[in-house]
Design a protein around this motif. Structure first.
Motif, PDB file in Angstrom:
ATOM      1  N   ARG A   1     -33.480  12.893  24.609  1.00 37.10           N
ATOM      2  CA  ARG A   1     -32.835  14.206  24.723  1.00 37.10           C
ATOM      3  C   ARG A   1     -33.827  15.318  24.397  1.00 37.10           C
ATOM      4  N   PRO A   2     -33.762  16.445  25.090  1.00 41.46           N
ATOM      5  CA  PRO A   2     -34.643  17.563  24.739  1.00 41.46           C
ATOM      6  C   PRO A   2     -34.293  18.110  23.360  1.00 41.46           C
TER       7      PRO A   2
ATOM      8  N   LEU B   1     -41.712  16.677  30.600  1.00 39.70           N
ATOM      9  CA  LEU B   1     -40.689  15.868  31.260  1.00 39.70           C
ATOM     10  C   LEU B   1     -39.445  15.664  30.403  1.00 39.70           C
ATOM     11  N   LEU B   2     -39.618  15.565  29.091  1.00 41.70           N
ATOM     12  CA  LEU B   2     -38.473  15.322  28.225  1.00 41.70           C
ATOM     13  C   LEU B   2     -37.985  16.573  27.504  1.00 41.70           C
ATOM     14  N   GLY B   3     -38.806  17.610  27.475  1.00 39.99           N
ATOM     15  CA  GLY B   3     -38.399  18.832  26.781  1.00 39.99           C
ATOM     16  C   GLY B   3     -38.401  18.681  25.268  1.00 39.99           C
ATOM     17  N   ILE B   4     -39.266  17.809  24.753  1.00 43.53           N
ATOM     18  CA  ILE B   4     -39.344  17.574  23.312  1.00 43.53           C
ATOM     19  C   ILE B   4     -40.575  18.284  22.756  1.00 43.53           C
ATOM     20  N   ARG B   5     -40.347  19.108  21.759  1.00 46.28           N
ATOM     21  CA  ARG B   5     -41.448  19.805  21.089  1.00 46.28           C
ATOM     22  C   ARG B   5     -41.463  19.462  19.613  1.00 46.28           C
ATOM     23  N   VAL B   6     -42.529  19.856  18.926  1.00 46.17           N
ATOM     24  CA  VAL B   6     -42.718  19.475  17.529  1.00 46.17           C
ATOM     25  C   VAL B   6     -42.876  20.723  16.665  1.00 46.17           C
ATOM     26  N   ARG B   7     -42.200  20.696  15.525  1.00 46.42           N
ATOM     27  CA  ARG B   7     -42.406  21.724  14.499  1.00 46.42           C
ATOM     28  C   ARG B   7     -42.984  21.032  13.268  1.00 46.42           C
ATOM     29  N   VAL B   8     -44.183  21.460  12.879  1.00 49.34           N
ATOM     30  CA  VAL B   8     -44.852  20.854  11.724  1.00 49.34           C
ATOM     31  C   VAL B   8     -44.669  21.760  10.514  1.00 49.34           C
TER      32      VAL B   8
END
Length: 228
Positions: A194-195, A54-61
């Motif tokens: 924000r995405p 829904l928000l277009g937020i992803r994670v980079r670890v």
């Protein structure tokens, strides 16, 4: 879909699903802490799916999650990381402000999960209780997670570490693993989300037993490494 509509859709979906999940915690509690942890992580996975879709937020670890109990010290910029780090760091016990544990049912569930209560007044009795709870949880093989600046801050803000961090560092005798992140760029305290990509950087372990000034300076620099 605009950022405002995305944010509204996320709030409706997340909080709408959170209510029955939280209400079901007494059932999980009947089966012990392991079941409570599985229940809490299921809630965190709901949060992760909704933030992505829904928000277009992803994670980079970046970095490596240790395979033994450590003392995590993380930057705090948004609600986002309070749930995401539980999944990434494999369920550490988190230090929480007492005010949060007074939230009906949720606060009880958090303590059953293994939250360590921190009082703002930092009285001697409160600090002793926090140290005792933290030692008991590490004896069970749990890592400890603290947000050592004491509160959620906006990108660019770098408050000093709170006194409770140094006390726990000395008491636990565990390596400190600093965690830097930049969630505040896409997840402001107010307004639309924000995405984008949130970077979570897991730093190298810092050994126990260092002087207070040195450990505070090293941790403060490490957790703010992405805040440039």
């Amino acid at each position: 879909m605009t950022a405002t509509l995305r944010t509204l859709a996320f709030r409706v979906a997340f909080y709408g699903l959170s209510v029955p999940i939280v209400l079901a915690t007494p059932i999980s509690a009947l089966f012990g802490r392991r079941a409570m942890m599985a229940h809490a992580h299921a809630w965190a996975r709901v949060h992760r799916v909704l933030t992505r879709r829904l928000l277009g937020i992803r994670v980079r670890v970046e970095g490596v999650v240790p395979d033994r109990p450590v003392f995590y010290a993380a930057k705090h910029q948004a609600m986002f990381e309070t749930l995401e780090l539980q999944l990434i760091l494999h369920g550490p016990a988190m230090v929480l402000k007492r005010e949060l544990t007074r939230i009906p049912l949720w606060g009880w569930a958090a303590q059953r999960y293994g939250a360590i209560v921190a009082d703002r007044d930092a009285s001697a009795a409160a600090l002793r209780s926090m140290m005792r709870d933290a030692r008991a949880l590490t004896a069970q093989g749990r890592s400890i997670l603290i947000y050592p600046e004491g509160t959620r801050v906006a990108p660019g803000e770098r408050p000093p570490l709170q006194s409770g961090f140094a006390g726990l560092y000395r008491t636990l005798g565990l390596p400190v693993v600093p965690v830097a992140l930049d969630a505040g760029r896409v997840w402001p305290r107010r307004g639309a989300k924000r995405p984008g990509v949130v970077t979570i950087r897991i730093g190298d372990p810092i050994p126990p037993g260092l002087p207070r000034a040195e450990i505070a300076a090293r941790v403060h620099a490490a957790i703010n490494a992405l805040d440039i």
